[in-house]
Design a protein around this motif. Structure first.
Motif, PDB file in Angstrom:
ATOM      1  N   ALA A 283     -13.223  26.583  -4.759  1.00 45.33           N
ATOM      2  CA  ALA A 283     -13.793  26.301  -3.403  1.00 45.33           C
ATOM      3  C   ALA A 283     -15.277  27.213  -3.579  1.00 45.33           C
ATOM      4  CB  ALA A 283     -13.300  26.736  -2.434  1.00 45.33           C
ATOM      5  N   ILE A 284     -16.434  26.611  -4.020  1.00 49.17           N
ATOM      6  CA  ILE A 284     -17.862  27.537  -3.713  1.00 49.17           C
ATOM      7  C   ILE A 284     -18.003  27.902  -2.335  1.00 49.17           C
ATOM      8  CG2 ILE A 284     -20.201  27.693  -4.557  1.00 49.17           C
ATOM      9  CD1 ILE A 284     -19.536  25.925  -6.804  1.00 49.17           C
ATOM     10  N   SER A 285     -17.836  26.787  -1.677  1.00 47.79           N
ATOM     11  CA  SER A 285     -18.201  26.843  -0.263  1.00 47.79           C
ATOM     12  C   SER A 285     -16.819  26.543   0.582  1.00 47.79           C
ATOM     13  CB  SER A 285     -19.249  25.939   0.140  1.00 47.79           C
ATOM     14  OG  SER A 285     -19.722  26.167   1.609  1.00 47.79           O
ATOM     15  N   PRO A 286     -16.038  27.516   0.806  1.00 48.54           N
ATOM     16  CA  PRO A 286     -14.537  27.283   1.207  1.00 48.54           C
ATOM     17  C   PRO A 286     -14.679  26.340   2.598  1.00 48.54           C
ATOM     18  CG  PRO A 286     -14.681  29.313   0.730  1.00 48.54           C
ATOM     19  CD  PRO A 286     -16.089  29.051   0.658  1.00 48.54           C
ATOM     20  N   GLU A 287     -15.692  26.577   3.588  1.00 51.41           N
ATOM     21  CA  GLU A 287     -15.817  25.931   4.940  1.00 51.41           C
ATOM     22  C   GLU A 287     -16.032  24.449   4.662  1.00 51.41           C
ATOM     23  OE1 GLU A 287     -19.896  27.563   3.939  1.00 51.41           O
ATOM     24  OE2 GLU A 287     -17.829  28.350   3.854  1.00 51.41           O
ATOM     25  N   ARG A 288     -16.440  24.013   3.431  1.00 45.78           N
ATOM     26  CA  ARG A 288     -16.704  22.663   3.338  1.00 45.78           C
ATOM     27  C   ARG A 288     -16.063  21.992   2.042  1.00 45.78           C
ATOM     28  NH1 ARG A 288     -22.924  21.660   1.691  1.00 45.78           N
ATOM     29  NH2 ARG A 288     -22.513  23.732   0.459  1.00 45.78           N
ATOM     30  N   ALA A 289     -15.383  23.064   1.495  1.00 49.38           N
ATOM     31  CA  ALA A 289     -14.336  22.460   0.385  1.00 49.38           C
ATOM     32  C   ALA A 289     -13.093  21.908   0.793  1.00 49.38           C
ATOM     33  CB  ALA A 289     -14.318  23.417  -0.402  1.00 49.38           C
ATOM     34  N   LEU A 290     -12.334  21.393   0.115  1.00 42.88           N
ATOM     35  CA  LEU A 290     -10.798  20.869   0.439  1.00 42.88           C
ATOM     36  C   LEU A 290      -9.916  21.987   0.324  1.00 42.88           C
ATOM     37  CD1 LEU A 290     -10.533  18.140  -2.589  1.00 42.88           C
ATOM     38  CD2 LEU A 290     -10.841  17.564  -0.228  1.00 42.88           C
ATOM     39  N   LEU A 340      -2.456   5.302  -2.227  1.00 42.66           N
ATOM     40  CA  LEU A 340      -3.034   6.304  -3.296  1.00 42.66           C
ATOM     41  C   LEU A 340      -4.121   5.818  -3.875  1.00 42.66           C
ATOM     42  CD1 LEU A 340       0.228   7.539  -4.728  1.00 42.66           C
ATOM     43  CD2 LEU A 340      -1.213   8.630  -3.194  1.00 42.66           C
ATOM     44  N   THR A 341      -4.329   4.341  -4.084  1.00 42.01           N
ATOM     45  CA  THR A 341      -5.606   3.959  -4.724  1.00 42.01           C
ATOM     46  C   THR A 341      -6.617   3.414  -3.775  1.00 42.01           C
ATOM     47  OG1 THR A 341      -4.480   2.079  -5.166  1.00 42.01           O
ATOM     48  CG2 THR A 341      -4.241   3.695  -6.750  1.00 42.01           C
ATOM     49  N   THR A 342      -6.406   3.292  -2.546  1.00 42.93           N
ATOM     50  CA  THR A 342      -7.442   2.725  -1.787  1.00 42.93           C
ATOM     51  C   THR A 342      -7.999   3.782  -0.881  1.00 42.93           C
ATOM     52  OG1 THR A 342      -6.348   0.792  -1.880  1.00 42.93           O
ATOM     53  CG2 THR A 342      -7.754   0.896  -0.010  1.00 42.93           C
ATOM     54  N   ALA A 343      -9.388   3.895  -0.634  1.00 43.59           N
ATOM     55  CA  ALA A 343      -9.915   4.751   0.507  1.00 43.59           C
ATOM     56  C   ALA A 343      -9.631   4.444   1.771  1.00 43.59           C
ATOM     57  CB  ALA A 343     -11.364   4.760   0.013  1.00 43.59           C
ATOM     58  N   ARG A 344      -9.406   5.362   2.516  1.00 46.99           N
ATOM     59  CA  ARG A 344      -9.182   5.418   4.047  1.00 46.99           C
ATOM     60  C   ARG A 344     -10.549   5.301   4.484  1.00 46.99           C
ATOM     61  NH1 ARG A 344      -4.443   3.432   4.064  1.00 46.99           N
ATOM     62  NH2 ARG A 344      -5.116   2.669   2.098  1.00 46.99           N
ATOM     63  N   VAL A 345     -10.541   4.738   5.830  1.00 48.74           N
ATOM     64  CA  VAL A 345     -11.774   4.731   6.730  1.00 48.74           C
ATOM     65  C   VAL A 345     -12.413   6.052   6.925  1.00 48.74           C
ATOM     66  CG1 VAL A 345     -12.877   4.011   8.694  1.00 48.74           C
ATOM     67  CG2 VAL A 345     -11.161   2.453   7.685  1.00 48.74           C
ATOM     68  N   GLN A 346     -11.876   6.817   7.240  1.00 46.36           N
ATOM     69  CA  GLN A 346     -12.360   8.182   7.644  1.00 46.36           C
ATOM     70  C   GLN A 346     -12.152   9.277   6.565  1.00 46.36           C
ATOM     71  OE1 GLN A 346      -9.918   9.255  11.202  1.00 46.36           O
ATOM     72  NE2 GLN A 346     -11.508   8.053  12.394  1.00 46.36           N
ATOM     73  N   GLU A 347     -12.090   8.813   5.304  1.00 44.21           N
ATOM     74  CA  GLU A 347     -11.800   9.638   4.448  1.00 44.21           C
ATOM     75  C   GLU A 347     -13.062  10.395   3.758  1.00 44.21           C
ATOM     76  OE1 GLU A 347      -8.256   9.873   0.779  1.00 44.21           O
ATOM     77  OE2 GLU A 347      -9.805   8.141   0.803  1.00 44.21           O
ATOM     78  N   THR A 348     -13.434  11.592   3.422  1.00 46.80           N
ATOM     79  CA  THR A 348     -14.443  11.893   2.851  1.00 46.80           C
ATOM     80  C   THR A 348     -14.715  11.652   1.450  1.00 46.80           C
ATOM     81  OG1 THR A 348     -13.588  14.193   2.005  1.00 46.80           O
ATOM     82  CG2 THR A 348     -14.473  13.886   4.367  1.00 46.80           C
ATOM     83  N   ALA A 349     -16.053  11.822   0.885  1.00 44.03           N
ATOM     84  CA  ALA A 349     -16.098  11.709  -0.645  1.00 44.03           C
ATOM     85  C   ALA A 349     -15.254  12.567  -1.711  1.00 44.03           C
ATOM     86  CB  ALA A 349     -17.469  11.845  -1.064  1.00 44.03           C
ATOM     87  N   GLN A 350     -14.957  13.774  -1.359  1.00 42.38           N
ATOM     88  CA  GLN A 350     -14.329  14.765  -1.756  1.00 42.38           C
ATOM     89  C   GLN A 350     -12.590  14.271  -1.823  1.00 42.38           C
ATOM     90  OE1 GLN A 350     -14.973  19.240  -1.551  1.00 42.38           O
ATOM     91  NE2 GLN A 350     -15.927  18.864   0.375  1.00 42.38           N
ATOM     92  N   HIS A 351     -12.199  13.787  -0.697  1.00 41.52           N
ATOM     93  CA  HIS A 351     -10.905  13.325  -0.850  1.00 41.52           C
ATOM     94  C   HIS A 351     -10.723  12.174  -1.610  1.00 41.52           C
ATOM     95  CE1 HIS A 351     -10.505  15.694   3.163  1.00 41.52           C
ATOM     96  NE2 HIS A 351      -9.229  15.662   2.592  1.00 41.52           N
ATOM     97  N   CYS A 352     -11.442  11.273  -1.592  1.00 44.79           N
ATOM     98  CA  CYS A 352     -11.642  10.126  -2.415  1.00 44.79           C
ATOM     99  C   CYS A 352     -11.808  10.479  -3.994  1.00 44.79           C
ATOM    100  CB  CYS A 352     -12.768   9.244  -2.345  1.00 44.79           C
ATOM    101  SG  CYS A 352     -12.710   8.159  -0.538  1.00 44.79           S
ATOM    102  N   MET A 353     -12.589  11.499  -4.357  1.00 44.57           N
ATOM    103  CA  MET A 353     -12.794  11.963  -5.736  1.00 44.57           C
ATOM    104  C   MET A 353     -11.411  12.597  -6.206  1.00 44.57           C
ATOM    105  SD  MET A 353     -16.665  13.097  -5.759  1.00 44.57           S
ATOM    106  CE  MET A 353     -16.676  13.641  -7.565  1.00 44.57           C
TER     107      MET A 353
END
Length: 387
Positions: A283-290, A340-353
């Motif tokens: 995490a480079i920016s912990p407040e925005r990272a997973l 596990l393979t389908t994105a959730r509606v409120q999921e962030t791009a980081q979570h998806c990746m």
């Protein structure tokens, strides 16, 4: 990190003295007889323990305290290593190991009734947890209703070089599996008819805090953490050793070609890579990272499903039809596959990746598909027989 190229009776005796153990205690520590230790020490330089004992001695030295290592180095005539607490230019890394095993739904149901096992909230799985003792870290057993137990071991590491961590990984894995088997046996000890299943593998995830490399080398460093085998000379005897410092430096500065390493970081926020060998995330920016909890939770679910599908595969390969507890048949796996393979509606791009990288590199989607087919066929066959 202190290493011994070849253990003889002389180094064995010095290690025992450095650990301040009697021959009896040292023999028990290594899992050998007192007579074996006495024979080593009496032979001094003329006696070399067998390769598996060389590995056990390596592990004992790796796990020794800083004070014991310092005493050993002084006795050997070497400079003692810098104490971990004073390391400022190395790598501080949080290691997470996941060790799954299928023990059966019946065993899990019995285990879940134990007062020490507590329910853990989960969005779509029935799971409980209990603490498991470990000498060098914190371990939690995640007990899934489908019949899988995943041991999650967390350890705080400090190394001067990444290659030293890679060598530690190889050395520790040799102890992790038998240790995990013993813990599962203890968990299931109240069930006299239950044979604890032996875990087959250890999967690692590394979350580095302080990085002992230059900023422009950060991406290569995290990538190396996801695939540490490139930092180990696996042909060294009696066991793999860290590659020389100049080799590691070249890999950090120039990188290396490894198309199986899937990136999932966000520029300016994080650097992450997933491979078949493991996962690494900084995490480079912990407040925005997973968060660590988000990464750990996903990996526990992935390893649980991997072990469950592996059990289905094992039964099929033995020429039998899988017998599954109600609620954990092919529909259960179909739902897991979708989640596990389908994105959730409120999921962030980081979570998806992150989810896509971890799931894809694990090979789980293919295993889920194969297990679903096997369970569906077994269910259809059972229905025909019933008719």
């Amino acid at each position: 990190m202190t290493t011994v190229q070849k253990w003889t009776g002389r180094e064995t005796r010095m290690l025992r003295h450095a650990l301040r153990m009697s021959i009896r205690d040292f023999a028990e520590h290594l899992g050998v007889s007192e007579r074996t230790v006495s024979k080593w020490e009496a032979g001094r330089e003329a006696v070399q323990p067998r390769p598996e004992m060389q590995a056990a001695l390596d592990t004992a030295l790796v796990r020794a305290s800083d004070e014991a290592v310092s005493r050993f180095c002084q006795a050997a005539g070497n400079e003692p290593p810098v104490p971990a607490a004073s390391v400022t230019s190395g790598y501080r890394i949080q290691s997470h190991k996941f060790i799954p095993a299928h023990v059966g739904a019946a065993a899990v149901r019995e285990l879940a009734t134990s007062p020490r096992v507590k329910p853990r909230p989960h969005e779509w799985l029935h799971v409980s947890t209990t603490n498991v003792p470990h000498p060098d870290g914190q371990c939690t057993a995640h007990v899934f209703a489908c019949g899988v137990v995943v041991l999650h071991l967390q350890q705080e590491l400090i190394f001067r070089r990444l290659a030293e961590l890679a060598a530690w990984r190889y050395a520790s894995y040799e102890d992790d599996l038998p240790w995990a088997a013993r813990q599962l046996e203890c968990l299931l000890s109240d069930q006299p008819d239950q044979r604890a299943a032996a875990p087959e593998y250890v999967m690692s995830m590394y979350l580095p805090g302080e990085m002992g490399c230059r900023r422009e080398e950060l991406s290569n460093a995290v990538r190396l953490l996801s695939l540490p085998s490139v930092l180990v000379n696996r042909h060294a005897a009696p066991r793999p050793l860290p590659v020389p410092e100049n080799v590691e430096r070249t890999l950090l500065t120039k990188g290396f070609d490894q198309p199986t390493a899937v990136p999932f970081g966000i520029a300016g926020v994080s650097v992450g890579f997933a491979t078949w060998s493991g996962l690494a995330y900084h995490a480079i920016s912990p407040e925005r990272a997973l968060t660590a909890d988000e990464l750990v939770s996903l990996e526990i679910d992935v390893q649980m499903l991997w072990a469950y599908c592996r059990q289905v595969q094992r039964v099929v390969e033995n020429g039998r039809d899988p017998v599954i507890s109600p609620g954990f048949g092919w529909r259960f796996l179909r739902a897991a596959h979708s989640r596990l393979t389908t994105a959730r509606v409120q999921e962030t791009a980081q979570h998806c990746m992150m989810r896509q990288a971890a799931v894809t590199t694990s090979g789980l989607p293919e295993r889920l598909t194969q297990a679903q087919a096997a369970l569906r066929e077994a269910e259809t066959t059972a229905g025909r027989v019933g008719v």
